[in-house]
Scaffold this motif. Structure first.
Motif, PDB file in Angstrom:
ATOM      1  N   ASN A  94     -33.104 -20.099 -23.152  1.00  0.00           N
ATOM      2  CA  ASN A  94     -32.017 -20.170 -22.157  1.00  0.00           C
ATOM      3  C   ASN A  94     -30.795 -19.397 -22.621  1.00  0.00           C
ATOM      4  N   THR A 138     -24.453 -13.640 -14.307  1.00  0.00           N
ATOM      5  CA  THR A 138     -25.464 -13.473 -13.262  1.00  0.00           C
ATOM      6  C   THR A 138     -25.896 -12.012 -13.173  1.00  0.00           C
ATOM      7  N   ASP A 144     -19.030 -16.286 -14.903  1.00  0.00           N
ATOM      8  CA  ASP A 144     -20.262 -16.628 -14.197  1.00  0.00           C
ATOM      9  C   ASP A 144     -20.864 -15.413 -13.497  1.00  0.00           C
ATOM     10  N   PRO A 168     -35.914 -12.065  -6.434  1.00  0.00           N
ATOM     11  CA  PRO A 168     -34.856 -11.555  -7.340  1.00  0.00           C
ATOM     12  C   PRO A 168     -34.195 -10.301  -6.787  1.00  0.00           C
ATOM     13  N   GLN A 208     -43.068 -22.678 -11.005  1.00  0.00           N
ATOM     14  CA  GLN A 208     -41.804 -22.676 -10.263  1.00  0.00           C
ATOM     15  C   GLN A 208     -41.767 -21.644  -9.134  1.00  0.00           C
ATOM     16  N   ARG A 261     -28.188 -11.164 -15.952  1.00  0.00           N
ATOM     17  CA  ARG A 261     -29.493 -11.749 -15.700  1.00  0.00           C
ATOM     18  C   ARG A 261     -30.257 -10.926 -14.667  1.00  0.00           C
ATOM     19  N   ARG A 262     -29.555 -10.571 -13.614  1.00  0.00           N
ATOM     20  CA  ARG A 262     -30.199  -9.817 -12.539  1.00  0.00           C
ATOM     21  C   ARG A 262     -30.776  -8.505 -13.034  1.00  0.00           C
ATOM     22  N   PHE A 288     -37.650 -14.527 -15.874  1.00  0.00           N
ATOM     23  CA  PHE A 288     -38.088 -15.809 -16.442  1.00  0.00           C
ATOM     24  C   PHE A 288     -39.479 -16.191 -15.940  1.00  0.00           C
ATOM     25  N   PHE A 339     -42.060 -19.704 -16.218  1.00  0.00           N
ATOM     26  CA  PHE A 339     -41.996 -21.107 -16.630  1.00  0.00           C
ATOM     27  C   PHE A 339     -43.386 -21.701 -16.802  1.00  0.00           C
ATOM     28  N   GLN A 340     -43.424 -22.847 -17.444  1.00  0.00           N
ATOM     29  CA  GLN A 340     -44.688 -23.535 -17.652  1.00  0.00           C
ATOM     30  C   GLN A 340     -45.311 -23.959 -16.321  1.00  0.00           C
ATOM     31  N   MET A 355     -28.476 -18.120 -19.575  1.00  0.00           N
ATOM     32  CA  MET A 355     -28.371 -19.307 -18.734  1.00  0.00           C
ATOM     33  C   MET A 355     -27.538 -20.371 -19.433  1.00  0.00           C
ATOM     34  N   ASP A 356     -27.389 -20.232 -20.725  1.00  0.00           N
ATOM     35  CA  ASP A 356     -26.687 -21.234 -21.513  1.00  0.00           C
ATOM     36  C   ASP A 356     -25.860 -20.486 -22.554  1.00  0.00           C
TER      37      ASP A 356
END
Ligand SMILES: Nc1ncnc2c1ncn2[C@@H]1O[C@H](COP(=O)(O)OP(=O)(O)O)[C@@H](O)[C@H]1O
Ligand SMILES: [Mg+2]
Lengths: 830, 230
Positions: B53, B82, B78, B111, B97, B85-86, B91, B93-94, B58-59
């Motif tokens: 993260n 973003t 913020d 995205p 999602q 990230r863009r 990402f 996920f397990q 994200m963190d």
């Protein structure tokens, strides 16, 4: 059972206080509105007990006559060989014209026989037990004492009177000796009522019949209280319609309870499954969720009771004014909240809540124990049978049409109400298909218009179709009510404007000054119209005289006008027949014309006849009239004078000679009226005043609409909040995929906007259909007038935009919550 | 061009759990060069997800700093995070999602749409071709198998051609055979597209496809193993 309730219901409720409060408050508002209208209606109608009754207590019979009873009748009664107890009364009104807070108030002026009645009424006076005959006595409520003076306008005459004494009586009443009163109101030799107490030898009904036989033509013997009953009956339709309107907020509230309980059930599916596996019965689960609804009902009922009491204060003012201008003089009674109203509040709150929760609670009870294993589901099951529902909608709409064609029952448009309810039901059934259709159609379009947020919003709304449909249904119902009442009032207003164009052809109008009421007809000095007619500026004067009468158990107005003068400029529009020939016949025949409300109320038409105390008259025409709901019987002034010889007119219409300046003519008329207290209106300002009264009349419906909209918008806010909480994982994920907080906010606002848009479309269509029922069925059957359909475009556009903005605002808080979610936590994976 | 795509400098991350401080990362330093396939291994709770993260902006670290393609995440607001990230991060996920209400193609183009990019549908189709799911565009997620869903998720993670792909236990929910296919796909992404992958994983099979294995324990790096994957 209690632990089950605590676990399944109370704990989750506590964790989402905002949503629980919104729901409870929505119920409270619904209950409050119903209660407020009920309390205020009762208070406004509760005061018809005439001031004479309040003053004297109940007699057995009362004798009345249109235009007053000749005093000789009293003499005749007094000499009958039976032991009747008699009291005479003169009843009129006086306007307080001095200074102070009561200036302009209209109070009853009662003439009594002071020698006979003073002691009994508890009148005390400085001069001893027998008051002098040239003073007036006032009730305590007027705050005066013996020896003071009081300024009063009686009929059109201002004057100052000495207060001879004060008597104990709630409210404001003025009493004078009957001789003085007759002089002041200009009815010499006439009595308005003779109260009769009969000996018990025979029943009151038998006495009534016997006495009636001995009375001269035109004099009526009735059971006392009959007039109060008549007034109440006249007001019934009005109160019914208000009551029905007040239920709309409750219907909107019902949608929201349904939604809240559905959300509870869906969220706790697996928990219900576990509890069922542990041995909880279906009944217990059903009871738990109905219990949740009942909690909302109890809280809503309690808050609604208090809120309703407060709202009633405001409502009674509005209602009082409306009753005065449309029906009858009214002095609003105190608003009384008692065990019955409390019971009503709780009954309404609980029953509407439990009923609306029935279907989702049944669904909860049907969850099998195997669901314990199922993953927590956050979406509604797609248990929406669109095609079946659409079919049902069509069936309901057809039934609505059939219901709308039914005649009234006991003067009440039950068919119309049923049709409105069925239409709302049809709307509710058709909405899922509409929501789905629109969402499906416009996905690409939305992407282009509103960006990815709009597309996502539309997808998520159609994914939880049932929830969305219920919300759209709630808001659409509120909007439909607003639209339909808006169209009805707008059409009515336009109709009245056109009617005034036809009806008000004179240049100047006069009436004695003071607050007007539908059943008060103060008169002018009979010499005044002659003075005005003699003015060089004046072409003609129409002397109009009206009397409040009772016709077949309902109040009405009997009046006479100068047909030939009125014919100068056209005037009344008739439902059928040729106006010119009707107006030509009217002065010479033994005939009348009647207003449309009167015709509808008594099922009369051209060719029938009306029976008045002094004879039968043929109806030669029914004319459109929107002045008030009592209804008119109109004859030529000469015919009227034959039976009721009092020449004093109650209204004057003045035609000015061609070429004369209107303002100058008005000044001349005012000068001629000096010494009398009269209100002089130019044609234009009379219309302005009439429309002002019209708008005031409908103010209460706007207030009711506003409450229904507020309830619906609160529901939207609550539901969006639930939607945010149920979809927090998805919202967090969007942040991982590169969404800014602004985009998340926009997504929620788009959902609010889409809900608002769908509700506006559905509500507008439904409202249009409802307005047809309101205009052509409910209004016609309740009040008896024909309204032409008109589009109040500006009002509708404004109202719909306002609602739309309110819906968007309702999305702000949920949107704020959505942006505050921590994406890492909400996407948390095990 | 930097030789370091992502740099952790003495990064600590503390959480408060029931009033007790939890040290998820303790002064951890790590450099990852572009084009590397890095596996993060270690017990559950050792800080893998926290690290990912942080790497994906994200963190933010409690102390120390994280540089993503030269940019200090602590210096961005913020909107800046973003944007980063863009442009640079994808990402996986397990539990896949995917958005259940959107079709496969719509999921993949999301995205791009969020970033306001052009010709989204075309590029989504391309990405789906990459994960060998041509012809699945119009399906809904629930019509797919687990492996297919994860491939859609991978297509979505690379559709905007990020430099960095972060995968948190991407095969944790899949059977071994399907998991192997996903690992091969990820390897191919590194090799053919030059994307850097940081992957948290439990599975020993992952070792085969990775360039580097970082072993974590209690928020610290225990060992770094480099191996030739070919
Ligand atoms: N939001 C949080 N609040 C409190 N503690 C957290 C939070 N996120 C992670 N932790 C704790 O930080 C430690 C590392 O967690 P995580 O990075 O998820 O480990 P891993 O992914 O390796 O299983 C764990 O002890 C976890 O309980
Ligand atoms: Mg983890």
């Amino acid at each position: 059972m209690l632990r089950l309730f605590a676990r399944l219901i109370l704990r989750p409720l506590k964790s989402e206080p905002a949503r629980a409060l919104l729901t409870a408050f929505a119920v409270a508002l619904g209950v409050a509105v119903v209660l407020a209208i009920d309390l205020a209606g009762e208070a406004a109608a509760g005061s018809f007990r005439s001031s004479v009754e309040t003053l004297t207590g109940d007699a057995d019979l009362e004798i009345t006559a249109v235009g007053g009873i000749p005093e000789a009748v009293y003499g005749q009664l007094a000499t009958l060989p039976v032991a009747l107890r008699l009291k005479v009364r003169l009843e009129d009104y006086a306007t307080l014209s001095g200074g102070g807070p009561d200036k302009g108030a209209v109070v009853p002026l009662i003439g009594i026989d002071v020698v006979a009645d003073a002691l009994e009424l508890g009148i005390t006076s400085e001069a001893g037990p027998v008051p002098d005959k040239d003073s007036v006595w006032v009730s305590e409520g007027l705050g005066l004492k013996a020896g003071d003076s009081i300024a009063l306008q009686i009929q059109d005459q201002p004057g100052t009177y000495r207060v001879g004494g004060v008597f104990k009586q709630k409210g404001k009443i003025i009493v004078a000796d009957i001789g003085l009163a007759q002089r002041l109101v200009r009815r010499p030799g006439r009595l308005d009522r003779i109260l009769v107490w009969v000996p018990p030898a025979r029943t009151v009904d038998e006495w009534q019949q016997q006495l009636q036989q001995q009375m001269p033509a035109g004099v009526t013997v009735a059971l006392q209280g009959a007039r109060t009953q008549e007034n109440r009956r006249m007001l019934e339709a009005f109160r019914w319609n208000l009551r029905v309107l007040s239920y709309i907020a409750l219907v909107v509230g019902a949608f929201l309870i349904y939604n809240t309980i559905s959300v509870s059930v869906v969220r706790r599916r697996s928990e219900i499954g576990i509890l069922r596996a542990l041995g909880a019965t279906r009944g217990a689960i059903l009871a738990a969720f109905l219990g949740e609804a009942a909690v909302f009902g109890v809280v809503g009922g309690a808050v609604g009771l208090l809120l309703g009491r407060v709202m009633a204060e405001g409502a009674v003012q509005l209602l009082g004014a409306t009753v005065e201008s449309l029906y009858v003089s009214s002095r609003p009674a105190a608003i009384e909240i008692n065990a019955v109203s409390a019971l009503l509040a709780f009954t309404i709150g609980i029953s509407i809540s439990v009923l609306s929760a029935w279907s989702p609670a049944r669904e909860a009870a049907g969850v099998p124990p195997t669901e314990a294993m199922a993953r927590g589901r956050s979406d509604y099951l797609a248990r929406v049978h669109q095609r079946r529902d659409l079919l049902l909608a069509v069936v309901l709409a057809v039934l609505a049409f059939v219901a709308s064609q039914q005649p009234p029952v006991a003067g009440k448009p039950f068919g119309g109400y049923a049709a409105a309810l069925l239409l709302i039901g049809a709307g509710a059934m058709a909405i899922p298909a509409m929501v789905d259709g629109i969402n499906r159609l416009s996905s690409r379009l939305l992407l282009r218009l509103g960006g990815v947020e709009a597309m996502l919003a539309s997808r998520s709304l159609s994914a939880s179709l049932r929830r969305t449909s219920v919300l759209v249904g709630a808001l659409a119902t509120a909007i439909a009510m607003m639209v339909s009442v808006g169209i009805m009032v707008g059409s009515f207003r336009q109709t009245v404007l056109i009617w005034m164009d036809n009806q008000l052809k004179a240049d100047i109008y006069l009436r004695p000054a003071g607050t007007a009421s539908a059943d008060r007809f103060p008169t002018f000095d009979a010499a005044l119209p002659d003075r005005i007619a003699a003015l060089p500026e004046v072409r003609a004067v129409d002397r109009f005289r009206a009397y409040p009468i009772s016709y077949n158990g309902l109040p009405a107005t009997l009046a006479g006008g100068e047909t030939q003068v009125v014919e100068l400029g056209g005037g009344a529009q008739f439902m059928s027949g040729d106006r010119a020939s009707i107006m030509r016949r009217l002065p010479t025949c033994r005939c009348v014309i009647i207003s449309e409300p009167f015709a509808n109320k008594h099922h009369l038409t051209t060719g029938d006849s009306v029976t008045l105390p002094f004879g039968r008259f043929e109806i030669i025409g029914v004319y459109y009239d929107y002045a008030n709901e009592r209804g008119y019987i109109i004859m030529d002034r000469r015919t009227l004078l034959k039976y009721l010889p009092d020449p004093a007119p109650s209204n004057l219409a003045v035609w000015v000679k061609p070429g004369v300046d209107l303002d100058q003519a008005k000044l001349a008329v005012e000068r001629a009226a000096q010494g009398s207290n009269v209100a002089v209106f130019a044609n234009r300002s009379l219309r302005v005043e009439a429309i002002k009264i019209f708008d005031r009349t409908f103010a209460i419906t706007y207030a009711l609409e506003a409450v229904a909209i507020i309830v619906a918008v609160m529901g939207i806010a609550g539901a969006l909040l639930a939607l945010v909480i149920d979809r927090k994982r998805e919202l967090g994920l969007l942040r991982f995929l590169g969404a800014t907080t602004g985009q998340v906010r926009k997504l929620i606002l788009c959902e609010a906007g889409l809900l608002g848009l769908l509700a506006n479309v559905a509500g507008f269509l439904l409202g249009l259909a409802l307005s047809l029922i309101l205009v052509f069925v409910i209004n016609k059957q309740s009040f008896g007038w024909t309204i032409q359909f008109h589009w109040p475009v500006a009002v509708l556009t404004g109202a719909l935009s306002l609602v739309y903005v309110a819906t968007l605002l309702a999305g702000l808080y949920p949107a704020h919550i959505a942006t505050r979610l921590n994406p890492i936590e909400v996407v948390h994976e095990e | 061009m930097d030789t370091i795509l992502i740099r952790f400098e003495r990064v600590s991350k503390d959480y408060l759990a029931d009033g007790e401080p939890v040290h998820a990362l303790r002064e951890l330093s790590l450099d990852v060069a572009p084009g590397q396939f890095v596996a993060l291994m270690g017990r559950s709770g050792c800080g893998k997800s926290t690290l990912l993260n942080m790497a994906g902006a994200m963190d933010l670290p409690s102390s120390g700093r994280v540089l993503l393609d030269g940019q200090d995440t602590l210096h961005l607001d913020d909107a800046g995070l973003t944007k980063l990230r863009r442009e640079k991060v994808g990402f996986v996920f397990q539990s896949f999602q995917l958005l259940a209400n959107l079709t496969v193609a719509e999921n993949v183009e999301l995205p791009l749409l969020l970033a306001g990019g052009a010709s989204a549908r075309e590029r989504a189709r391309e990405a789906l071709g990459w994960v060998e799911l041509d012809g699945y565009e119009a399906r809904l997620p629930h019509q797919l198998s687990g492996g297919q869903m994860q491939r859609v998720a991978i297509a979505r993670a690379v559709v905007h051609a990020p430099k960095l792909l972060l995968a948190d236990e991407p095969i944790g929910n899949l059977d071994t055979a399907t998991g192997d296919l996903i690992l091969k796909l990820l390897r191919r992404i590194v090799t053919e597209r030059g994307t850097t992958i940081l992957m948290a994983t439990h599975s020993p099979e992952s070792v085969v496809v990775c360039d580097q294995i970082v072993r974590l324990r209690d928020g610290r790096i225990e060992a770094v193993e480099t191996r030739d994957a070919r």
